[in-house]
Design a protein around this motif. Structure first.
Motif, short mmCIF file in Angstrom:
data_model
loop_
_atom_site.label_atom_id
_atom_site.label_comp_id
_atom_site.label_asym_id
_atom_site.label_seq_id
_atom_site.Cartn_x
_atom_site.Cartn_y
_atom_site.Cartn_z
N SER A 84 8.60 13.37 -8.41
CA SER A 84 9.90 12.72 -8.31
C SER A 84 9.99 11.87 -7.04
CB SER A 84 11.01 13.78 -8.31
OG SER A 84 12.28 13.18 -8.18
N ARG A 85 9.49 12.41 -5.94
CA ARG A 85 9.51 11.66 -4.67
C ARG A 85 8.63 10.41 -4.75
NH1 ARG A 85 8.48 16.61 -0.41
NH2 ARG A 85 10.53 17.63 -0.58
N ILE A 86 7.48 10.55 -5.38
CA ILE A 86 6.56 9.41 -5.52
C ILE A 86 7.22 8.29 -6.31
CG2 ILE A 86 4.41 8.66 -6.65
CD1 ILE A 86 3.32 11.51 -5.98
N LEU A 87 7.83 8.64 -7.43
CA LEU A 87 8.49 7.63 -8.26
C LEU A 87 9.62 6.94 -7.50
CD1 LEU A 87 8.69 9.48 -11.72
CD2 LEU A 87 6.92 7.93 -10.88
N THR A 88 10.38 7.72 -6.75
CA THR A 88 11.50 7.16 -6.00
C THR A 88 11.01 6.24 -4.88
OG1 THR A 88 12.89 9.09 -6.45
CG2 THR A 88 13.51 7.70 -4.57
N LYS A 89 10.03 6.71 -4.11
CA LYS A 89 9.55 5.93 -2.97
C LYS A 89 8.87 4.63 -3.39
CE LYS A 89 8.88 9.63 0.44
NZ LYS A 89 7.90 10.28 1.35
N LEU A 90 8.17 4.66 -4.53
CA LEU A 90 7.44 3.48 -4.98
C LEU A 90 8.25 2.66 -5.99
CD1 LEU A 90 3.84 4.95 -5.41
CD2 LEU A 90 4.82 3.73 -3.46
N ASP A 91 9.49 3.11 -6.25
CA ASP A 91 10.38 2.41 -7.18
C ASP A 91 9.72 2.26 -8.55
OD1 ASP A 91 12.72 1.17 -7.98
OD2 ASP A 91 12.06 -0.83 -7.40
N SER A 113 0.82 -1.20 0.00
CA SER A 113 0.00 0.00 0.00
C SER A 113 0.85 1.25 0.00
CB SER A 113 -0.91 0.01 1.23
OG SER A 113 -1.59 1.24 1.32
N ALA A 114 0.50 2.19 -0.89
CA ALA A 114 1.21 3.47 -0.95
C ALA A 114 0.98 4.27 0.33
CB ALA A 114 0.75 4.27 -2.15
N ARG A 115 -0.11 3.97 1.03
CA ARG A 115 -0.43 4.74 2.24
C ARG A 115 0.64 4.57 3.32
NH1 ARG A 115 -5.08 2.72 0.23
NH2 ARG A 115 -6.79 4.16 -0.19
N GLY A 116 1.35 3.46 3.30
CA GLY A 116 2.40 3.25 4.29
C GLY A 116 3.73 3.81 3.86
N VAL A 117 3.80 4.33 2.62
CA VAL A 117 5.07 4.80 2.07
C VAL A 117 5.03 6.29 1.77
CG1 VAL A 117 6.69 4.56 0.14
CG2 VAL A 117 5.51 2.54 1.03
N LEU A 118 3.91 6.77 1.26
CA LEU A 118 3.81 8.17 0.84
C LEU A 118 3.22 9.06 1.93
CD1 LEU A 118 2.39 7.76 -2.79
CD2 LEU A 118 4.78 7.83 -2.06
N ALA A 119 3.69 10.29 1.95
CA ALA A 119 3.09 11.29 2.82
C ALA A 119 1.71 11.65 2.27
CB ALA A 119 3.98 12.53 2.86
N PRO A 120 0.82 12.20 3.10
CA PRO A 120 -0.53 12.51 2.64
C PRO A 120 -0.57 13.37 1.37
CG PRO A 120 -0.42 12.67 5.01
CD PRO A 120 0.98 12.44 4.55
N ARG A 121 0.29 14.38 1.29
CA ARG A 121 0.29 15.25 0.11
C ARG A 121 0.77 14.48 -1.12
NH1 ARG A 121 -2.65 19.73 -0.84
NH2 ARG A 121 -1.42 21.57 -1.37
#
Length: 220
Positions: A192-199, A151-159
């Motif tokens: 950019s952060r989203i792509l990096t965090k979710l690989d 789940s992206a919810r455990g990796v991404l910040a709310p924004r």
């Protein structure tokens, strides 16, 4: 100089693409293929910067050819720009999942074709917002995995999660910026952060990820 391979089984279409691209000072067509197998073989031998790939071709279709050139597990993926028609948008979604960096419609203008090749060559994804909304609106519910992804919810910040949802609806960076009342540069940073965090490799993969995880459902 950006080196391009054009793959299309229709000689007239293929010749038209070659003529348009070769007329540009910064683009060079290094090869042509009339079927998917030839496209894969030529691409592996010539290592073009971009492959312009038709979907429906003999011997090997463009989806499988794209998967072999740019799909998961490919050590040195080759950027692929898929071309299609509106009535084939289910195949387009499959091509995006197979690793394509974007897609264009066959009725695109010469300027759009040239811009699309340049965009993909630069490492960006080409995902027209209007086409994305139509495409995913019709087929998004069919791509849920048998097993849920992380789940992206455990990796991404709310924004960041909010930006991912907007990407999945087909909004451009400028439209996201206007929606959230932030600058386009800030949106680029979030993407950019989203792509990096979710690989994820690019914006296309982000859209597929969002729909496979149910993040784009209106009531989710």
């Amino acid at each position: 100089m950006t080196r391009v391979l054009v793959a299309d089984d229709q000689a007239l279409v293929r010749t038209g693409f070659v003529t348009i691209l070769d007329a540009q000072d910064d683009l060079e067509v290094v090869g042509e293929a009339s079927d998917g197998r030839a496209a894969v073989d030529l691409a592996r031998r010539l290592r073009p910067d971009v492959v312009v790939m038709d979907i429906r071709m003999p011997v090997l279709d463009g989806i499988e050819a794209t998967r072999q050139l740019a799909g998961p597990g490919v050590a040195e993926p080759i950027r692929t720009l898929v071309v299609t028609t509106f009535n084939l948008d289910e195949y387009v979604f499959q091509a995006l999942r197979a690793g394509a960096s974007g897609f264009l419609l066959k009725d695109a203008t010469p300027q759009q074709l040239v811009a699309g090749v340049r965009t993909v060559a630069a490492g960006d994804s080409l995902l027209a917002p209007a086409v994305t909304r139509q495409l995913i609106g019709r087929f998004g519910t069919r791509v849920r995995p048998a097993e849920p992804l992380v789940s992206a919810r455990g990796v991404l910040a709310p924004r960041e999660l909010e930006v991912l949802r907007l990407i999945a609806t087909g909004l451009s960076n400028a439209e996201i910026a206007a929606t959230l009342v932030i600058s386009a540069e800030t949106v680029k940073t979030y993407v950019s952060r989203i792509l990096t965090k979710l690989d994820l490799r690019d914006r296309v993969q982000a859209v597929v990820y969002a729909y496979r995880n149910g993040l784009a459902d209106p009531d989710d």
